[in-house]
Design an enzyme around this catalytic site. Structure first.
Site, PDB file in Angstrom:
ATOM      1  N   ARG A  72      -0.847   8.906   9.282  1.00  0.00           N
ATOM      2  CA  ARG A  72      -0.733   7.465   9.511  1.00  0.00           C
ATOM      3  C   ARG A  72      -0.319   6.714   8.249  1.00  0.00           C
ATOM      4  O   ARG A  72      -0.870   6.938   7.180  1.00  0.00           O
ATOM      5  CB  ARG A  72      -2.064   6.902  10.014  1.00  0.00           C
ATOM      6  CG  ARG A  72      -2.054   5.378  10.174  1.00  0.00           C
ATOM      7  CD  ARG A  72      -3.298   4.879  10.844  1.00  0.00           C
ATOM      8  NE  ARG A  72      -4.502   5.081  10.077  1.00  0.00           N
ATOM      9  CZ  ARG A  72      -4.918   4.276   9.087  1.00  0.00           C
ATOM     10  NH1 ARG A  72      -4.185   3.253   8.709  1.00  0.00           N
ATOM     11  NH2 ARG A  72      -6.065   4.515   8.479  1.00  0.00           N
ATOM     12  N   ARG A  87      -0.582   9.453   2.430  1.00  0.00           N
ATOM     13  CA  ARG A  87      -1.971   9.857   2.221  1.00  0.00           C
ATOM     14  C   ARG A  87      -2.188  11.356   2.230  1.00  0.00           C
ATOM     15  O   ARG A  87      -3.028  11.869   1.488  1.00  0.00           O
ATOM     16  CB  ARG A  87      -2.854   9.210   3.293  1.00  0.00           C
ATOM     17  CG  ARG A  87      -3.153   7.751   3.018  1.00  0.00           C
ATOM     18  CD  ARG A  87      -4.003   7.149   4.103  1.00  0.00           C
ATOM     19  NE  ARG A  87      -4.326   5.763   3.772  1.00  0.00           N
ATOM     20  CZ  ARG A  87      -4.855   4.900   4.628  1.00  0.00           C
ATOM     21  NH1 ARG A  87      -5.124   5.293   5.858  1.00  0.00           N
ATOM     22  NH2 ARG A  87      -5.128   3.672   4.265  1.00  0.00           N
ATOM     23  N   HIS A 102     -10.890  10.462   7.624  1.00  0.00           N
ATOM     24  CA  HIS A 102     -10.659   9.019   7.719  1.00  0.00           C
ATOM     25  C   HIS A 102     -10.135   8.553   9.070  1.00  0.00           C
ATOM     26  O   HIS A 102     -10.598   7.547   9.590  1.00  0.00           O
ATOM     27  CB  HIS A 102      -9.678   8.601   6.619  1.00  0.00           C
ATOM     28  CG  HIS A 102      -9.428   7.134   6.546  1.00  0.00           C
ATOM     29  ND1 HIS A 102     -10.443   6.218   6.366  1.00  0.00           N
ATOM     30  CD2 HIS A 102      -8.272   6.417   6.636  1.00  0.00           C
ATOM     31  CE1 HIS A 102      -9.925   4.996   6.334  1.00  0.00           C
ATOM     32  NE2 HIS A 102      -8.622   5.087   6.503  1.00  0.00           N
ATOM     33  N   GLU A 113       0.833  -1.188   0.000  1.00  0.00           N
ATOM     34  CA  GLU A 113       0.000   0.000   0.000  1.00  0.00           C
ATOM     35  C   GLU A 113       0.875   1.249   0.000  1.00  0.00           C
ATOM     36  O   GLU A 113       2.111   1.155   0.090  1.00  0.00           O
ATOM     37  CB  GLU A 113      -0.957  -0.007   1.201  1.00  0.00           C
ATOM     38  CG  GLU A 113      -2.008  -1.105   1.117  1.00  0.00           C
ATOM     39  CD  GLU A 113      -3.041  -1.031   2.216  1.00  0.00           C
ATOM     40  OE1 GLU A 113      -2.930  -0.138   3.083  1.00  0.00           O
ATOM     41  OE2 GLU A 113      -3.959  -1.844   2.223  1.00  0.00           O
ATOM     42  N   HIS A 165      -8.668  10.444   3.752  1.00  0.00           N
ATOM     43  CA  HIS A 165      -8.385   9.425   2.750  1.00  0.00           C
ATOM     44  C   HIS A 165      -8.636  10.020   1.375  1.00  0.00           C
ATOM     45  O   HIS A 165      -9.672  10.647   1.141  1.00  0.00           O
ATOM     46  CB  HIS A 165      -9.275   8.198   2.962  1.00  0.00           C
ATOM     47  CG  HIS A 165      -8.770   6.971   2.277  1.00  0.00           C
ATOM     48  ND1 HIS A 165      -8.879   6.796   0.921  1.00  0.00           N
ATOM     49  CD2 HIS A 165      -8.138   5.869   2.757  1.00  0.00           C
ATOM     50  CE1 HIS A 165      -8.333   5.636   0.593  1.00  0.00           C
ATOM     51  NE2 HIS A 165      -7.872   5.061   1.692  1.00  0.00           N
TER      52      HIS A 165
END
Length: 529
Positions: free
Chosen positions: A368, A273, A333, A115, A230
């Site tokens: 994060r 992100r 998010h 990811e 997000h």
């Protein structure tokens, strides 16, 4: 043996409850529907861990730590990141022992994917893109079995309304419906602050009760301004599309078809992100997620097999990633901030431990790293129980943070919920500026004149309280850092300089029951089917 009350039935709460029973404690789990609606259940991507398979492929725990700190804009705590990442493989073993069944390859090895901002494929998953739901379901079944044996008290009807205090220490929980439950330790694990925002990835609005409960009890909060957005939320489907799709090769394009992330960051769609979210927010004419590179490489049918939940949910909205790109935009998010805790999950209030998204451990820094949330939930849940077992729960956390700023917040009903969410979306979003922060604080102040006719008597105060905490913290950090992006930056990015807040007038509600004794709580054996 100690009496422990765990508040919240997501992954962090379930982990704490199961570990508490195994350690021989008397555990009560208050779960107001989290088995079905927690953020853990909705987690699509996976669980990040460097396993033996990852090591064999050239990955390392040191690389996982480096990626975590880099994604967090160097604002995270290196010692915390090292400890959590090093324990990840052991946590995978614990979840497996508790019934989690990981996806595997044809040869039986655990499937791994990559990811955003990860240097290697180290994400384990369950059910393709239903990892959180798969893990929580396994732990829920185990919890119910322990409940049937009388080893765990499960209350699926009650929620915490306040923390009981005795001599400055937490001594239990007052239920929202009037019952009281004394305890030697309370573990808050009821999640983040999604309910403060109107545009959010969560299908369920978490009001931020954990932060509000801890604040009212006098616990220090840190990094409240650090809210992650997000980048690929599909409003047409009301659904977040996992970045595991980008890990498999999907790309982002603007209205002209231009792959804009190539011009923003060398990692393109696999940048952290916060970087991708800002790119999507600024995309000319909007942004679209294009999965055609995956289809060209893997053929038709692969997306439905690898991402069954995403494929089915999009289909319900008439969207098909195999046929055409889908529109996406940023949405609230995850909260990197929260109740400040030490490595033992202790808050600054004796007897109060915090796990999962409600906690600010220092792992995530200012942003994060993907799939580190489920890892942190398990780690902090286990740490909280270990602290109680060692008899250290009555000692307050010793934090290496700046002196907390005493913040006078009148804690009563203020702006209606719709107003809170509108203001948060507008002023506490991907990009912020001083004027908007000031305007939101004025509007959210319960004493502000002119809002009386708009006030909604059914509005709980937690959403407004957490929104105000975010806004105040954002004001105190004039420079941009990670997910906190100031359009009017009046200072430099200062990783490591943490904004901490404390309530100078904490509540003093005293406990009236002995640890483990319930008064008026709902039947602990009643659990949602």
């Amino acid at each position: 043996m100690s009496a422990i009350v765990v508040v919240g039935g997501g992954l962090a709460g379930l982990t704490a409850a199961l570990a508490g029973v195994e350690a021989g404690h008397e555990v009560t789990l208050l779960d107001d529907g989290a088995f079905r609606s927690s953020a853990s259940v909705q987690a699509q991507g996976g669980f990040s861990a460097v396993t033996a398979a990852g090591l064999a492929a050239g990955d390392s725990v040191a690389s996982h730590v480096a990626d975590t700190l880099e994604a967090g804009a160097r604002h995270g705590d290196p010692a915390v990141a090292a400890a959590v990442c090093a324990a990840a493989e052991e946590h995978v073993g614990t979840l497996t022992r508790w019934g989690t069944v990981w996806d595997t390859e044809a040869d039986g090895t655990v499937s791994l994917t990559r990811e955003a901002a990860h240097a290697a494929s180290r994400i384990l998953h369950v059910g393709g893109d239903a990892t959180g739901a798969g893990i929580v379901e396994a732990l829920r079944r185990r919890a119910e079995a322990l409940g049937a044996e009388g080893r765990l008290r499960l209350d699926g009807l009650e929620e915490a309304g306040a923390l009981l205090l005795e001599g400055g220490a937490v001594a239990g929980v007052a239920g929202a419906h009037g019952g009281l439950l004394g305890a030697d330790a309370v573990i808050l694990a009821s999640g983040g602050i999604s309910g403060a925002y109107g545009t959010r990835t969560s299908r369920f609005a978490n009001p931020g009760d954990a932060a509000a409960l801890a604040w009212r009890a006098g616990a220090v909060l840190a990094d409240a301004e650090m809210v992650q957005f997000h980048p690929t939320y599909c409003a047409e489907a009301g659904f977040m599309v996992s970045e595991a799709l980008r890990g498999e090769g999907a790309v982002l394009r603007d209205a002209t078809g231009r792959r804009f992330m190539l011009e923003i960051d060398e990692r393109a769609e696999l940048a952290p992100r916060d970087v991708v979210a800002r790119g999507v927010a600024r995309a000319q004419g909007g942004a679209w997620l294009d999965a055609s590179p995956i289809v060209e490489r893997e053929g038709r049918g692969f997306l439905a097999r690898r991402f069954p939940t995403i494929t089915a949910t999009l289909a319900q909205a008439g969207l098909d990633l195999e046929r055409a790109p889908i529109p996406v935009r940023p949405a609230q998010h995850y909260w990197m901030g929260g109740v400040a805790v030490d490595a033992h999950a202790r808050s600054t209030v004796p007897g109060l431990l915090v796990a999962g998204e409600a906690s600010r451990t220092g792992l995530h820094g200012a942003n994060r790293l993907a799939s580190n949330s489920l890892l942190e939930a398990v780690h902090t849940g286990l740490a909280a129980v270990a602290t109680v077992s060692a008899g250290l729960h009555r000692e307050p956390a010793t934090l290496r943070l700046g002196a907390p700023v005493p913040l006078e917040l009148e804690d009563r009903r203020g702006a209606p919920l719709a107003t809170v969410r509108t203001l948060a979306d507008r002023h506490l979003g991907v990009e912020r500026e001083a004027a908007g922060l000031s305007a939101s604080l004025v509007a959210l102040d319960p004493a502000t004149e002119g809002l009386g006719a708009e006030r909604d008597p059914s509005c709980a105060s937690s959403e407004a309280l957490t929104a105000r905490l975010i806004a105040h913290s954002a004001q105190l950090r004039p420079g941009p850092l990670g997910a906190h992006h100031r359009l009017d930056a009046a200072g430099e990015a200062r990783p490591g300089a943490t904004v901490t807040l404390v309530n100078p007038h904490p509540a003093t509600r005293r406990a009236t029951t002995a640890p483990g004794a319930a008064a008026g709580m709902s039947d602990p054996r009643k659990v949602p089917a």
